[in-house]
Structure formats: C-alpha cells, structure tokens
Design an enzyme around this catalytic site. Structure first.
Site, PDB file in Angstrom:
ATOM      1  N   PRO A  37      -6.717 -17.219 -14.300  1.00  0.00           N
ATOM      2  CA  PRO A  37      -6.684 -18.479 -13.554  1.00  0.00           C
ATOM      3  C   PRO A  37      -5.996 -19.585 -14.352  1.00  0.00           C
ATOM      4  O   PRO A  37      -5.949 -19.520 -15.587  1.00  0.00           O
ATOM      5  CB  PRO A  37      -8.162 -18.824 -13.330  1.00  0.00           C
ATOM      6  CG  PRO A  37      -8.954 -17.891 -14.157  1.00  0.00           C
ATOM      7  CD  PRO A  37      -8.065 -16.817 -14.674  1.00  0.00           C
ATOM      8  N   TYR A  69       2.796  -6.927   7.764  1.00  0.00           N
ATOM      9  CA  TYR A  69       1.363  -6.718   7.541  1.00  0.00           C
ATOM     10  C   TYR A  69       0.617  -7.335   8.723  1.00  0.00           C
ATOM     11  O   TYR A  69       1.019  -8.385   9.230  1.00  0.00           O
ATOM     12  CB  TYR A  69       0.924  -7.371   6.228  1.00  0.00           C
ATOM     13  CG  TYR A  69       1.525  -6.705   5.017  1.00  0.00           C
ATOM     14  CD1 TYR A  69       1.163  -5.393   4.684  1.00  0.00           C
ATOM     15  CD2 TYR A  69       2.456  -7.354   4.214  1.00  0.00           C
ATOM     16  CE1 TYR A  69       1.719  -4.761   3.571  1.00  0.00           C
ATOM     17  CE2 TYR A  69       3.014  -6.726   3.109  1.00  0.00           C
ATOM     18  CZ  TYR A  69       2.641  -5.429   2.796  1.00  0.00           C
ATOM     19  OH  TYR A  69       3.196  -4.805   1.703  1.00  0.00           O
ATOM     20  N   HIS A  70      -0.460  -6.678   9.132  1.00  0.00           N
ATOM     21  CA  HIS A  70      -1.193  -7.128  10.317  1.00  0.00           C
ATOM     22  C   HIS A  70      -2.646  -7.445  10.028  1.00  0.00           C
ATOM     23  O   HIS A  70      -3.259  -6.827   9.159  1.00  0.00           O
ATOM     24  CB  HIS A  70      -1.094  -6.057  11.418  1.00  0.00           C
ATOM     25  CG  HIS A  70       0.277  -5.932  11.985  1.00  0.00           C
ATOM     26  ND1 HIS A  70       1.150  -4.962  11.585  1.00  0.00           N
ATOM     27  CD2 HIS A  70       0.940  -6.695  12.903  1.00  0.00           C
ATOM     28  CE1 HIS A  70       2.302  -5.121  12.232  1.00  0.00           C
ATOM     29  NE2 HIS A  70       2.196  -6.155  13.037  1.00  0.00           N
ATOM     30  N   HIS A  84      -9.991  -0.328  -0.033  1.00  0.00           N
ATOM     31  CA  HIS A  84      -9.963  -1.543  -0.855  1.00  0.00           C
ATOM     32  C   HIS A  84      -9.181  -2.606  -0.089  1.00  0.00           C
ATOM     33  O   HIS A  84      -8.016  -2.424   0.262  1.00  0.00           O
ATOM     34  CB  HIS A  84      -9.334  -1.279  -2.232  1.00  0.00           C
ATOM     35  CG  HIS A  84     -10.273  -0.552  -3.141  1.00  0.00           C
ATOM     36  ND1 HIS A  84      -9.869   0.398  -4.035  1.00  0.00           N
ATOM     37  CD2 HIS A  84     -11.621  -0.641  -3.273  1.00  0.00           C
ATOM     38  CE1 HIS A  84     -10.934   0.866  -4.690  1.00  0.00           C
ATOM     39  NE2 HIS A  84     -11.999   0.252  -4.237  1.00  0.00           N
ATOM     40  N   GLU A 143      -5.488  -4.054  -0.661  1.00  0.00           N
ATOM     41  CA  GLU A 143      -4.370  -3.119  -0.786  1.00  0.00           C
ATOM     42  C   GLU A 143      -3.666  -2.969   0.574  1.00  0.00           C
ATOM     43  O   GLU A 143      -3.773  -1.948   1.248  1.00  0.00           O
ATOM     44  CB  GLU A 143      -4.897  -1.787  -1.329  1.00  0.00           C
ATOM     45  CG  GLU A 143      -5.517  -1.952  -2.718  1.00  0.00           C
ATOM     46  CD  GLU A 143      -6.357  -0.773  -3.195  1.00  0.00           C
ATOM     47  OE1 GLU A 143      -6.887  -0.859  -4.325  1.00  0.00           O
ATOM     48  OE2 GLU A 143      -6.507   0.232  -2.475  1.00  0.00           O
ATOM     49  N   ARG A 147     -11.377  -7.351  -2.788  1.00  0.00           N
ATOM     50  CA  ARG A 147     -11.266  -5.887  -2.824  1.00  0.00           C
ATOM     51  C   ARG A 147     -12.449  -5.175  -2.164  1.00  0.00           C
ATOM     52  O   ARG A 147     -12.314  -4.126  -1.545  1.00  0.00           O
ATOM     53  CB  ARG A 147     -11.187  -5.474  -4.301  1.00  0.00           C
ATOM     54  CG  ARG A 147     -11.510  -4.025  -4.637  1.00  0.00           C
ATOM     55  CD  ARG A 147     -11.511  -3.874  -6.158  1.00  0.00           C
ATOM     56  NE  ARG A 147     -12.091  -2.640  -6.652  1.00  0.00           N
ATOM     57  CZ  ARG A 147     -11.373  -1.597  -7.064  1.00  0.00           C
ATOM     58  NH1 ARG A 147     -10.068  -1.619  -6.976  1.00  0.00           N
ATOM     59  NH2 ARG A 147     -11.976  -0.529  -7.551  1.00  0.00           N
ATOM     60  N   HIS A 196      -4.736   4.380  -1.441  1.00  0.00           N
ATOM     61  CA  HIS A 196      -4.902   3.118  -2.176  1.00  0.00           C
ATOM     62  C   HIS A 196      -3.529   2.579  -2.600  1.00  0.00           C
ATOM     63  O   HIS A 196      -2.519   3.220  -2.433  1.00  0.00           O
ATOM     64  CB  HIS A 196      -5.716   3.354  -3.455  1.00  0.00           C
ATOM     65  CG  HIS A 196      -7.133   3.741  -3.210  1.00  0.00           C
ATOM     66  ND1 HIS A 196      -8.178   2.883  -3.382  1.00  0.00           N
ATOM     67  CD2 HIS A 196      -7.678   4.913  -2.794  1.00  0.00           C
ATOM     68  CE1 HIS A 196      -9.316   3.502  -3.085  1.00  0.00           C
ATOM     69  NE2 HIS A 196      -9.041   4.738  -2.729  1.00  0.00           N
ATOM     70  N   GLU A 226      -2.218   6.405  -4.891  1.00  0.00           N
ATOM     71  CA  GLU A 226      -1.939   4.990  -5.161  1.00  0.00           C
ATOM     72  C   GLU A 226      -0.472   4.779  -4.799  1.00  0.00           C
ATOM     73  O   GLU A 226       0.407   5.384  -5.401  1.00  0.00           O
ATOM     74  CB  GLU A 226      -2.147   4.660  -6.650  1.00  0.00           C
ATOM     75  CG  GLU A 226      -3.566   4.863  -7.174  1.00  0.00           C
ATOM     76  CD  GLU A 226      -4.517   3.718  -6.852  1.00  0.00           C
ATOM     77  OE1 GLU A 226      -4.062   2.702  -6.285  1.00  0.00           O
ATOM     78  OE2 GLU A 226      -5.708   3.860  -7.169  1.00  0.00           O
TER      79      GLU A 226
HETATM   80 ZN   LIG Z   1      -7.974   1.021  -4.344  1.00  0.00          ZN
END
Ligand SMILES: [Zn+2]
Ligand SMILES: *[C@@H]1O[C@H](CO)[C@@H](O)[C@H](O)[C@H]1NC(C)=O
Ligand SMILES: *[C@@H]1O[C@H](CO)[C@@H](O)[C@H](O)[C@H]1NC(C)=O
Ligand SMILES: *[C@@H]1O[C@H](CO)[C@@H](O)[C@H](O)[C@H]1NC(C)=O
Length: 417
Positions: A68, A118-119, A175, A178, A233, A301, A376
């Site tokens: 941060p 992306y939806h 997750h 992702e 996540r 993932h 992944e």
């Molecule tokens: Zn994952």
C-alpha cells in the site's frame, strides 16, 4: 415505447467501483536468492500485512509483493537495507485496476454479449440463460446451488445426447479476483457448442464426451471484486474475527487445515472454521459428485501459466503420476502451439507450493478420478489478476487446446477408473 426501453437499457453502466482504493499502491517483483532472503520477504509481509501476488513459498522464481502507498517508502528502504533489489511491476495499482475495464453498457442479451470483455456476475448469469436457450438442443443450464449471500449459480452441460457418456467437468473463478477464468470458461462453452456436428477433433470428441462447466464458482466473492474491492479473492461469509471470507480452495475435506492453509481469518489462505463451511463449496462438491460417469476434472485459476495435477497437500506422488505427467506435458505442448505461450506442467506441491484442502485433491482422492488438473492461466506477473481484455481471446484459444488434450484422453479411455 421502444425508445424508452432503449434509454433504460443504455443507462445501465458497467464500471468497476473499487470502493477500496489502491491509489499509489505498487506491486514489487523481487528475486530472493536464498532461504534467508525469502524469510526477509515473509517477515515484511507479516509485519506490514502485505499481499503476495506470487508467494515466496513457491519453489524458485520471483516473488510479487503488493504494497500500500503508506508503507511503500518503509518497505523499499528495508529492502535496500537488506541488499535486496526489486522492480516495480505495477506502478499504481488503482490506475491498473481502472485500465483493465473501461466503462460500458451492460450486456444482458446474447446479441450484445462481447466475449472479449470481462463481465459482471449478473451478465454471466444472464448469458448462461440466454446461451442455453439459444442452443437448447445441446446445452442445458443446471443449478449448482446457492451461495452464502443467497446467489444462485449455474453450470452448463454440453451434450450431443444419449446417456452414460464419459463426462469432463471444470470450474472457473473459485478465486474471485482471477477474472480471466470466467471469461475463458465462457469462450470454451461457446466454442464447444459451435463445434457440435462439425468434422474434426472437437466434433468427434463431443460425440463421446459430455462437458459440464461452471463459469463462476465463487459468485459472492466475484461480485465483491467488482463492486467493492477489485483484489478480493475469498468468499464473503463472516468469520470469528473482524475479517470476512474463506479461501474456497482450502475449504475442501482433503487434508483440511494442513500445510499450505491458514487458520487466520484475515489471511487470504484462511481454510475456514471447518471443512465445507462455505455454501458455494458444498454446492460445487454435491453437483460434481452427482455427475454420472465423470472421468476428468480441472479447476481453473490465474495467474502464473501452470498446468498442474495432484497432489497439493503433499509432495508424495499421486498414484497416477505417470499418466498425469504425460497428459500435462501434452496439454502444455498443445497450448504452446497456439500462441507460443509456455506453461509449466507438474504436481501442485512441486510447481507452485503445498496447499491443503484444495478442489483438485478432493476430487482426485474422494471420487478416485484419475484425470484431475488445476491450471493457472496467463500471465506471469506483468499484469497478474489485472490481465487486459485484449488477452482474453488468445488465452481462451490456448486453454481450449489444452483442455482438448484432457478430453481426448478421456475419450480414448485413458482416464477410465
Ligand atoms: Zn486461484
Ligand atoms: C439468505 O436467505 C435466507 C432465507 O431467505 C435468509 O434467512 C438469510 O438471511 C439470507 N442470507 C443473506 C446473507 O442474505
Ligand atoms: C507439514 O510440513 C512439515 C514440514 O515441511 C512436515 O514435517 C509435516 O509433516 C507436514 N504436516 C502435514 C500434516 O503434512
Ligand atoms: C475454437 O476452436 C477452434 C478449433 O479447435 C480453435 O482453432 C480456436 O482457437 C478456438 N477458439 C477459442 C476462442 O477457443
């Protein structure tokens, strides 16, 4: 009247409103050279409650640390003090979040649906209904279950008909942050369906193998990642502490609460108060356990470009190690042949890290399936979870090729129990 409807529709805008601001936050990439340097990174992470994008428990390879803005100076100074060099992978996390998705109108019809965006969960749910309706001969929408926040989520079954066929199942988005997972799942469903009746490998596969795909398997977390915190996540159930959510990929009854999962409710790897504490995980378990003649499973993932298989909870080799290695190598070769992108095959515990209570280990041990995988997807940290929309199509294309390898092995009987 028509005009009015159009006006109402055009007023629904899709924007990522991360109420949690990441203004000034950075992601640093480090290359710890030894165990001592890995320990330093771990201490920094604990002390300043930082988030790993890529974890130092991973064998070799770089570590990505999200810092941060108010800790940035201190963390960088400590790294310099400890003679550890770093690169700034993401310069301003909030900028990258805003850059990933530009504001657009909601896409609730099949005609409006752009596969390379992306939806939101609402759009995905509408798409599953519309798509199943438009292809009702081959595609069935099945309710998987209900989440903690009472959201219903669905799987689509793609089948050319008949009964007792071999089945292959997969889920995306367990997750929440992702996002490339759900986007890829949707592409795969579309491509499979459009291949029915065509000559060639895919058309032939579909004569013998039924597919079950869950495009968004952690809806509460996914909605939260759109509406409140882009980097969310976990699930969204309350815990004993002040933090929310359980890591749904540590909540399965497979060496539950073992190595590679956390008992800290504030951790991103929190395994939950007990196995099956999460409604979406129970629903996914029951749905998949109920699929007739299931012979393969893959849990999708991102990111890191890995094509993995059990076990996650132990370094012990799975009883089907040889078969799984062979299929994974074939998948990785097929993936590379599409756009040249390199994925690494291997057991979860070896290629990423030890993880207990995972989806893949549960289906492997409990259902005694032979062909279980966990992938992944792109990339290797350049954008991480914030993969640009321009990469949805090529990612889906290469993953489609990787999945076909597993499906072909199922069809040929190599995964038979
Ligand atoms: Zn994952
Ligand atoms: C879910 O629905 C049930 C039954 O209507 C209700 O009792 C419960 O409070 C709801 N849960 C949440 C988190 O809204
Ligand atoms: C956890 O890991 C430690 C050290 O790597 C090992 O000694 C121990 O047996 C593991 N525990 C379980 C339950 O697998
Ligand atoms: C769809 O399938 C075809 C044939 O296998 C393949 O060439 C193409 O890359 C696939 N596209 C996507 C988006 O998966």
């Amino acid at each position: 009247m028509k005009l009015l409807v159009a006006l109402i529709f055009s007023s629904i805008l899709v924007v990522v409103c991360s109420k949690v601001s990441y203004r000034g936050a950075q992601v640093l990439t480090l290359n710890p050279g030894n165990e001592n340097e890995r320990d330093i990174v771990r201490e920094l992470q604990v002390k300043y409650k930082l988030r790993f994008w890529r974890d130092p428990r991973r064998h070799n390879g770089p570590v990505d640390l999200q810092v941060p803005s108010d800790e940035l100076l201190t963390v960088k100074q400590l790294l310099v003090l400890n003679r550890m060099s770093f690169e700034v992978a993401i310069d301003d996390l909030q900028e990258s979040i805003l850059a990933q998705v530009s504001p657009r109108e909601a896409q609730f019809t099949l005609a409006d649906f752009d596969y390379n965006k992306y939806h939101t969960f609402a759009e995905i749910t509408a798409w599953t209904a519309n798509f199943a309706k438009a292809h009702s001969k081959y595609v069935t929408r099945i309710k998987v279950g209900t989440t903690y926040e009472n959201r219903t989520f669905y799987a689509l079954k793609i089948s050319t008909g008949g009964s007792g066929k071999k089945a292959f199942a997969l889920d995306c988005g367990i997750h929440a942050d992702e996002w490339i997972g759900p986007a890829t799942c949707i592409h795969v469903i579309k491509n499979l369906t459009e291949s029915i009746g065509t000559s060639g490998l895919v058309g032939d596969l579909l004569k013998d193998v039924d597919f079950y795909l869950i495009p968004s398997s952690n809806p509460d977390g996914y909605v939260y990642s759109w509406q409140s915190d882009r980097m969310w996540r976990k699930t969204r159930s309350p815990t004993s502490g002040n933090c929310f959510g359980v890591d749904p990929n540590r909540n399965w009854d497979s060496n539950f609460a073992g190595n590679g999962s956390s008992n800290d409710p504030c951790s991103d790897d929190y395994h939950g108060p007990h196995a099956w504490s999460e409604a979406n995980v129970r629903a996914q378990r029951d749905f998949v356990n109920g699929i007739e003649n299931l012979q393969g499973y893959i849990d999708i993932h991102s990111f890191s470009q890995l094509w993995m298989f059990p076990y996650g909870y132990t370094y012990k080799h799975a009883r089907d190690y040889e078969l799984l290695s062979k299929i994974a190598s074939e998948s990785v070769a097929a993936i590379k042949s599409v756009h040249g992108v390199v994925y690494t095959p291997g057991p979860i515990a070896e290629v990423i890290y030890v993880a207990s209570g995972s989806t893949a280990d549960y289906f492997y041990d409990h259902l005694k399936l032979r062909c279980v995988f966990a992938a992944e997807l792109r990339d290797k940290g350049q954008h991480g979870m914030l993969l640009p929309e321009s990469e949805i199509q090529p990612t889906a294309e290469e993953i489609f090729a990787g999945l076909l390898v597993i499906a072909r092995n199922i069809r040929e009987g190599n995964c038979a129990l």
